[in-house]
Write a protein that holds these residues in place. Sequence first.
Motif, PDB file in Angstrom:
ATOM      1  N   GLY A  80     -35.219 -23.950 -25.352  1.00 35.06           N
ATOM      2  CA  GLY A  80     -35.245 -24.358 -26.953  1.00 35.06           C
ATOM      3  C   GLY A  80     -35.628 -23.102 -27.737  1.00 35.06           C
ATOM      4  O   GLY A  80     -35.064 -22.933 -28.743  1.00 35.06           O
ATOM      5  N   VAL A  81     -36.534 -22.473 -27.070  1.00 36.17           N
ATOM      6  CA  VAL A  81     -37.156 -21.227 -27.873  1.00 36.17           C
ATOM      7  C   VAL A  81     -35.977 -20.111 -27.981  1.00 36.17           C
ATOM      8  O   VAL A  81     -35.656 -19.374 -29.054  1.00 36.17           O
ATOM      9  CB  VAL A  81     -38.433 -20.649 -27.252  1.00 36.17           C
ATOM     10  N   LYS A  82     -35.130 -19.780 -26.836  1.00 34.68           N
ATOM     11  CA  LYS A  82     -33.988 -18.886 -26.813  1.00 34.68           C
ATOM     12  C   LYS A  82     -32.962 -19.599 -27.847  1.00 34.68           C
ATOM     13  O   LYS A  82     -32.487 -18.554 -28.566  1.00 34.68           O
ATOM     14  CB  LYS A  82     -33.382 -18.793 -25.414  1.00 34.68           C
ATOM     15  N   SER A  83     -32.561 -20.876 -27.652  1.00 31.20           N
ATOM     16  CA  SER A  83     -31.566 -21.229 -28.718  1.00 31.20           C
ATOM     17  C   SER A  83     -32.066 -20.917 -30.118  1.00 31.20           C
ATOM     18  O   SER A  83     -31.362 -20.704 -30.997  1.00 31.20           O
ATOM     19  CB  SER A  83     -31.204 -22.554 -28.343  1.00 31.20           C
ATOM     20  N   PHE A  84     -33.354 -21.285 -30.366  1.00 35.33           N
ATOM     21  CA  PHE A  84     -33.610 -21.012 -31.846  1.00 35.33           C
ATOM     22  C   PHE A  84     -33.815 -19.745 -32.183  1.00 35.33           C
ATOM     23  O   PHE A  84     -33.364 -19.210 -33.438  1.00 35.33           O
ATOM     24  CB  PHE A  84     -35.410 -21.637 -31.804  1.00 35.33           C
ATOM     25  N   GLY A  85     -33.874 -18.689 -31.367  1.00 28.79           N
ATOM     26  CA  GLY A  85     -33.834 -17.197 -31.647  1.00 28.79           C
ATOM     27  C   GLY A  85     -32.357 -16.821 -31.984  1.00 28.79           C
ATOM     28  O   GLY A  85     -32.234 -16.108 -32.709  1.00 28.79           O
ATOM     29  N   LYS A  86     -31.445 -17.503 -31.010  1.00 28.91           N
ATOM     30  CA  LYS A  86     -30.140 -17.283 -31.413  1.00 28.91           C
ATOM     31  C   LYS A  86     -29.601 -17.710 -32.649  1.00 28.91           C
ATOM     32  O   LYS A  86     -28.994 -17.216 -33.400  1.00 28.91           O
ATOM     33  CB  LYS A  86     -29.181 -17.759 -30.298  1.00 28.91           C
ATOM     34  N   PHE A  87     -30.094 -19.029 -33.086  1.00 34.85           N
ATOM     35  CA  PHE A  87     -29.887 -19.625 -34.201  1.00 34.85           C
ATOM     36  C   PHE A  87     -30.214 -18.717 -35.472  1.00 34.85           C
ATOM     37  O   PHE A  87     -29.482 -18.194 -36.394  1.00 34.85           O
ATOM     38  CB  PHE A  87     -30.726 -21.141 -34.494  1.00 34.85           C
ATOM     39  N   LEU A  88     -31.597 -17.965 -35.331  1.00 33.03           N
ATOM     40  CA  LEU A  88     -32.216 -17.086 -36.480  1.00 33.03           C
ATOM     41  C   LEU A  88     -31.162 -15.908 -36.737  1.00 33.03           C
ATOM     42  O   LEU A  88     -30.902 -15.373 -37.530  1.00 33.03           O
ATOM     43  CB  LEU A  88     -33.359 -16.772 -36.216  1.00 33.03           C
ATOM     44  N   GLN A  89     -30.648 -15.406 -35.552  1.00 34.33           N
ATOM     45  CA  GLN A  89     -29.781 -14.170 -35.440  1.00 34.33           C
ATOM     46  C   GLN A  89     -28.329 -14.601 -36.026  1.00 34.33           C
ATOM     47  O   GLN A  89     -27.892 -13.701 -36.815  1.00 34.33           O
ATOM     48  CB  GLN A  89     -29.672 -13.696 -33.897  1.00 34.33           C
ATOM     49  N   ASP A  90     -27.996 -15.594 -35.686  1.00 36.79           N
ATOM     50  CA  ASP A  90     -26.728 -16.402 -36.392  1.00 36.79           C
ATOM     51  C   ASP A  90     -27.081 -16.466 -37.818  1.00 36.79           C
ATOM     52  O   ASP A  90     -25.894 -15.965 -38.734  1.00 36.79           O
ATOM     53  CB  ASP A  90     -26.277 -17.356 -35.921  1.00 36.79           C
ATOM     54  N   VAL A  91     -27.963 -16.658 -38.083  1.00 33.87           N
ATOM     55  CA  VAL A  91     -28.268 -16.934 -39.540  1.00 33.87           C
ATOM     56  C   VAL A  91     -28.194 -15.761 -40.581  1.00 33.87           C
ATOM     57  O   VAL A  91     -27.596 -15.577 -41.600  1.00 33.87           O
ATOM     58  CB  VAL A  91     -29.588 -17.757 -39.959  1.00 33.87           C
ATOM     59  N   VAL A  92     -28.963 -14.683 -39.825  1.00 33.19           N
ATOM     60  CA  VAL A  92     -29.149 -13.486 -40.392  1.00 33.19           C
ATOM     61  C   VAL A  92     -27.557 -12.720 -40.473  1.00 33.19           C
ATOM     62  O   VAL A  92     -27.146 -12.236 -41.620  1.00 33.19           O
ATOM     63  CB  VAL A  92     -30.041 -12.363 -39.595  1.00 33.19           C
ATOM     64  N   ARG A  93     -26.792 -12.902 -39.393  1.00 32.71           N
ATOM     65  CA  ARG A  93     -25.532 -12.359 -39.435  1.00 32.71           C
ATOM     66  C   ARG A  93     -24.706 -13.059 -40.485  1.00 32.71           C
ATOM     67  O   ARG A  93     -24.000 -12.299 -41.215  1.00 32.71           O
ATOM     68  CB  ARG A  93     -24.738 -12.542 -38.118  1.00 32.71           C
ATOM     69  N   GLU A  94     -24.922 -14.349 -40.689  1.00 34.99           N
ATOM     70  CA  GLU A  94     -23.851 -15.041 -41.757  1.00 34.99           C
ATOM     71  C   GLU A  94     -24.500 -14.669 -43.003  1.00 34.99           C
ATOM     72  O   GLU A  94     -23.625 -14.418 -44.118  1.00 34.99           O
ATOM     73  CB  GLU A  94     -23.966 -16.384 -41.531  1.00 34.99           C
ATOM     74  N   MET A  95     -25.743 -14.701 -43.309  1.00 32.33           N
ATOM     75  CA  MET A  95     -26.202 -14.200 -44.710  1.00 32.33           C
ATOM     76  C   MET A  95     -25.779 -12.814 -44.976  1.00 32.33           C
ATOM     77  O   MET A  95     -25.663 -12.639 -46.230  1.00 32.33           O
ATOM     78  CB  MET A  95     -27.764 -14.181 -44.672  1.00 32.33           C
ATOM     79  N   LYS A  96     -25.378 -11.770 -44.251  1.00 32.25           N
ATOM     80  CA  LYS A  96     -24.905 -10.671 -44.580  1.00 32.25           C
ATOM     81  C   LYS A  96     -23.560 -10.568 -44.963  1.00 32.25           C
ATOM     82  O   LYS A  96     -22.933  -9.962 -45.670  1.00 32.25           O
ATOM     83  CB  LYS A  96     -25.039  -9.492 -43.245  1.00 32.25           C
ATOM     84  N   ARG A  97     -22.813 -11.690 -44.538  1.00 28.31           N
ATOM     85  CA  ARG A  97     -21.411 -11.961 -44.824  1.00 28.31           C
ATOM     86  C   ARG A  97     -21.243 -12.572 -46.174  1.00 28.31           C
ATOM     87  O   ARG A  97     -20.124 -12.690 -46.887  1.00 28.31           O
ATOM     88  CB  ARG A  97     -20.536 -12.940 -43.802  1.00 28.31           C
ATOM     89  N   VAL A  98     -22.384 -13.012 -46.841  1.00 33.22           N
ATOM     90  CA  VAL A  98     -22.265 -13.874 -48.118  1.00 33.22           C
ATOM     91  C   VAL A  98     -21.930 -12.772 -49.232  1.00 33.22           C
ATOM     92  O   VAL A  98     -22.651 -11.758 -49.142  1.00 33.22           O
ATOM     93  CB  VAL A  98     -23.663 -14.608 -48.306  1.00 33.22           C
ATOM     94  N   SER A  99     -21.139 -13.380 -50.239  1.00 33.74           N
ATOM     95  CA  SER A  99     -20.694 -12.652 -51.162  1.00 33.74           C
ATOM     96  C   SER A  99     -21.585 -13.236 -52.280  1.00 33.74           C
ATOM     97  O   SER A  99     -21.370 -14.345 -52.833  1.00 33.74           O
ATOM     98  CB  SER A  99     -19.207 -12.819 -51.654  1.00 33.74           C
ATOM     99  N   TRP A 100     -22.559 -12.460 -52.568  1.00 31.52           N
ATOM    100  CA  TRP A 100     -23.641 -12.483 -53.857  1.00 31.52           C
ATOM    101  C   TRP A 100     -23.362 -12.525 -55.029  1.00 31.52           C
ATOM    102  O   TRP A 100     -22.692 -11.510 -55.253  1.00 31.52           O
ATOM    103  CB  TRP A 100     -24.998 -12.123 -53.409  1.00 31.52           C
ATOM    104  N   PRO A 101     -23.305 -13.285 -56.101  1.00 31.98           N
ATOM    105  CA  PRO A 101     -23.198 -13.069 -57.443  1.00 31.98           C
ATOM    106  C   PRO A 101     -23.794 -11.873 -58.033  1.00 31.98           C
ATOM    107  O   PRO A 101     -25.127 -11.693 -57.694  1.00 31.98           O
ATOM    108  CB  PRO A 101     -23.317 -14.483 -58.104  1.00 31.98           C
ATOM    109  N   THR A 102     -23.305 -11.143 -59.095  1.00 35.69           N
ATOM    110  CA  THR A 102     -24.121 -10.114 -59.817  1.00 35.69           C
ATOM    111  C   THR A 102     -25.079 -11.163 -60.620  1.00 35.69           C
ATOM    112  O   THR A 102     -25.057 -12.132 -60.719  1.00 35.69           O
ATOM    113  CB  THR A 102     -23.015  -9.421 -60.549  1.00 35.69           C
ATOM    114  N   ARG A 103     -25.997  -9.972 -61.231  1.00 35.31           N
ATOM    115  CA  ARG A 103     -26.808 -10.503 -61.973  1.00 35.31           C
ATOM    116  C   ARG A 103     -26.409 -11.410 -63.194  1.00 35.31           C
ATOM    117  O   ARG A 103     -26.760 -12.457 -63.829  1.00 35.31           O
ATOM    118  CB  ARG A 103     -27.893  -9.675 -62.393  1.00 35.31           C
ATOM    119  N   LYS A 104     -25.215 -10.679 -63.871  1.00 37.55           N
ATOM    120  CA  LYS A 104     -24.615 -11.332 -64.812  1.00 37.55           C
ATOM    121  C   LYS A 104     -23.872 -12.477 -64.755  1.00 37.55           C
ATOM    122  O   LYS A 104     -23.723 -13.398 -65.477  1.00 37.55           O
ATOM    123  CB  LYS A 104     -23.520 -10.191 -65.506  1.00 37.55           C
TER     124      LYS A 104
END
Length: 64
Positions: free
Chosen positions: A4-28
Amino acid sequence: MAGGVKSFGKFLQDVVREMKRVSWPTRKELTRYTWIVIGTVFFISVFFAIVDLGISSLVRAILG
């Protein structure tokens, strides 16, 4: 338990990887979208307040 701990760690790695792919809006863009949402909520609130007032008056006239 260790699996469970290993799969949670993999989950967090996947979250970080996906968040880097997100196209964030500009401030405007974010400011513009925020005002659009606030304006829409305001107009819908006013609309429902007017509808509620009309229905209340109609019910009062029927029952009164």
